[in-house]
Design an enzyme around this catalytic site. Structure first.
Site, short mmCIF file in Angstrom:
data_model
loop_
_atom_site.label_atom_id
_atom_site.label_comp_id
_atom_site.label_asym_id
_atom_site.label_seq_id
_atom_site.Cartn_x
_atom_site.Cartn_y
_atom_site.Cartn_z
N ARG A 41 -24.33 -7.16 -13.63
CA ARG A 41 -25.94 -7.29 -13.53
C ARG A 41 -26.74 -6.17 -13.50
NH1 ARG A 41 -24.57 -10.60 -9.30
NH2 ARG A 41 -25.09 -8.76 -7.81
N TYR A 52 -0.28 -6.91 -2.27
CA TYR A 52 -0.90 -5.75 -2.74
C TYR A 52 -0.69 -5.65 -4.43
CZ TYR A 52 -1.97 -0.85 -3.14
OH TYR A 52 -2.56 0.49 -3.40
P1 NAD Z 1 -7.42 3.96 2.94
O1 NAD Z 1 -6.69 2.55 3.58
O2 NAD Z 1 -7.55 4.93 3.56
O3 NAD Z 1 -8.93 3.62 2.38
C1 NAD Z 1 -9.18 2.00 1.95
C2 NAD Z 1 -10.49 1.87 2.55
O4 NAD Z 1 -11.08 0.46 1.99
C3 NAD Z 1 -10.59 2.01 3.90
O5 NAD Z 1 -12.04 2.76 4.29
C4 NAD Z 1 -10.89 0.35 4.48
O6 NAD Z 1 -11.70 0.29 5.52
C5 NAD Z 1 -11.72 -0.11 3.26
N1 NAD Z 1 -11.31 -1.67 3.16
C6 NAD Z 1 -10.43 -2.39 3.16
N2 NAD Z 1 -10.52 -3.81 2.92
C7 NAD Z 1 -12.00 -3.72 2.85
C8 NAD Z 1 -12.62 -4.96 2.74
N3 NAD Z 1 -12.25 -6.02 2.61
N4 NAD Z 1 -14.22 -4.49 2.55
C9 NAD Z 1 -14.50 -3.33 2.49
N5 NAD Z 1 -13.93 -2.23 2.83
C10 NAD Z 1 -12.44 -2.52 2.91
O7 NAD Z 1 -6.52 4.16 1.43
P2 NAD Z 1 -6.84 5.07 0.21
O8 NAD Z 1 -5.46 5.76 0.08
O9 NAD Z 1 -8.02 5.87 0.25
O10 NAD Z 1 -6.97 4.26 -1.00
C11 NAD Z 1 -8.09 3.94 -1.73
C12 NAD Z 1 -7.96 3.03 -2.96
O11 NAD Z 1 -6.95 3.64 -3.83
C13 NAD Z 1 -7.31 1.67 -2.66
O12 NAD Z 1 -7.78 0.52 -3.42
C14 NAD Z 1 -5.79 1.86 -2.87
O13 NAD Z 1 -5.16 0.81 -3.39
C15 NAD Z 1 -5.67 2.98 -4.04
N6 NAD Z 1 -4.59 3.65 -3.97
C16 NAD Z 1 -4.46 4.52 -3.25
C17 NAD Z 1 -2.94 5.32 -3.69
C18 NAD Z 1 -2.91 6.46 -2.56
O14 NAD Z 1 -1.66 7.09 -2.77
N7 NAD Z 1 -3.53 6.93 -1.82
C19 NAD Z 1 -2.18 4.92 -4.40
C20 NAD Z 1 -2.41 3.84 -5.25
C21 NAD Z 1 -3.66 3.23 -5.24
#
Ligand code: NAD
Ligand code: UDP
Length: 310
Positions: free
Chosen positions: A106, A145
């Site tokens: 959008r 996941y």
């Molecule tokens: P994290 O769990 O610290 O952060 C995730 C954030 O998303 C949190 O603040 C949580 O409150 C928020 N969240 C979860 N569900 C939600 C929803 N329904 N609505 C709104 N907010 C929501 O994890 P991270 O390590 O910071 O990961 C961030 C992103 O990176 C994620 O998408 C994760 O899958 C991806 N990722 C991270 C890693 C890693 O090693 N850290 C590896 C692969 C992918």
């Protein structure tokens, strides 16, 4: 005009670091988060920043905002948390992607997806390059996941093909550093907290499985460099190709912290990938990016941060 950036999941571990980097670059940052695994403490330092705003909202429900670009990070990342309510995890990945992409379409904003090395599942090729299609068990405990993130990638590429949405998809390999939640359940935070508390260090299985650990500042540099270039949609692997067994990681942490912890073996969770290491040739060539912080230095920084929690 200041660039206005929306970060979904901006109160989590990676979101917090991305926020700091973008504010320092002069962006205005809007954080949208339901605080499931993120926290107000993580973002406390930004609260009074004139160019920062926090909105408590769940990405499963639609949202309307005016921004120039979107980073979609909302999703629990630790197996403990994403398996707590697996159906919600699928909804977060899939509905969150649809709602974020609908907004991007959008308002004609560029949109970044935090995808994961988990799309490769328990990989049959090593190291993993972007062309590898993966080996995921669609009905296992990790599927909420892995398949949620795979479907999100599908949506990103369909919105790109059908609606010309300007996408950037990154596949993140295990990343660690300060501002991980101390009880998050992931391996680096678990081992450090266990060693600092003098508790047993819990190795799942015999510890011969491998992971490649990327320090958070390197990853975030890669995010922004990729978002700012105009040539490639991805998917793009970002991670540190240094590969370690989980037992090596435990020994390293124990040697750095000292103390009386013992290494103990616990049952291996089902579908736990046997090995994982990114091929980062594409990121090297496209962005001249590669990790600068090795595991020793990164662990030292992370241990220093976690000492305050004991
Ligand atoms: P994290 O769990 O610290 O952060 C995730 C954030 O998303 C949190 O603040 C949580 O409150 C928020 N969240 C979860 N569900 C939600 C929803 N329904 N609505 C709104 N907010 C929501 O994890 P991270 O390590 O910071 O990961 C961030 C992103 O990176 C994620 O998408 C994760 O899958 C991806 N990722 C991270 C890693 C890693 O090693 N850290 C590896 C692969 C992918
Ligand atoms: N792991 C472990 N002990 C722990 C936590 C995790 O041995 O206390 C192992 C886990 O089984 C996996 C690896 O460490 O093989 C990485 O786990 P993590 O949950 O950090 O991320 P994953 O890469 O599995 O998503």
């Amino acid at each position: 005009m200041r660039r206005k950036t929306l970060i979904t999941g901006g109160a989590g571990f990676l979101g917090r670091h991305l926020t700091a980097k973008l504010l320092a670059k002069g962006h205005e940052v809007l954080c949208l988060d339901n605080l499931f695994t993120g926290s107000k403490e993580n973002i406390a330092e930004f609260r009074d920043h004139p160019h920062y705003e926090f909105i408590r909202h769940d990405v499963v429900d639609p949202f309307k905002l005016e921004v120039d670009e979107i980073y979609n990070l909302a999703c629990p990342a630790s197996p403990v948390h994403y398996q707590y309510n697996p159906i919600k995890t699928v909804k977060t990945s899939v509905m969150g992607a649809i709602n974020s992409l609908g907004l991007a379409k959008r308002i004609k904003a560029r949109i970044f997806q935090a995808s994961t090395s988990e799309v490769y599942g328990d990989p049959e090729i090593h190291p993993q390059e972007e062309s590898y299609r993966g080996s995921v068990n669609p009905i296992g405990l990790r599927a909420c996941y892995d398949e949620g993130k795979r479907c999100a990638e599908t949506l990103f590429f369909d919105y790109h093909r059908e609606n010309a949405v300007d996408i950037r998809v990154v596949r993140i390999f295990n990343t660690y550093g300060p501002f991980m939640h101390p009880d998050d359940g992931r391996v680096v935070s678990n081992f450090i907290m266990q060693a600092l508390r003098g508790e047993d260090i819990t190795i799942y299985g015999n510890g011969s499985q491998t992971r490649s650990f990327c320090y958070v500042s390197d990853l975030i540099d890669g995010f922004v460099a990729f978002m700012e270039q105009n040539d490639e949609t991805g998917p793009l692997n970002l991670g540190n190709p240094g590969e370690f067994t989980i037992r090596e990681l435990a020994e390293k942490v124990l040697q750095k912290i000292g103390g009386r912890s013992k290494l103990v073996e616990k049952p291996l969770p089902s579908d736990d990938p046997v090995r994982r290491k990114p091929d980062i040739t594409k990121a090297r060539e496209l962005l001249q990016w590669e990790p600068k912080v090795d595991l020793d230095e990164g662990l030292d920084q992370t241990i220093a941060y976690f000492r305050d929690f004991v």
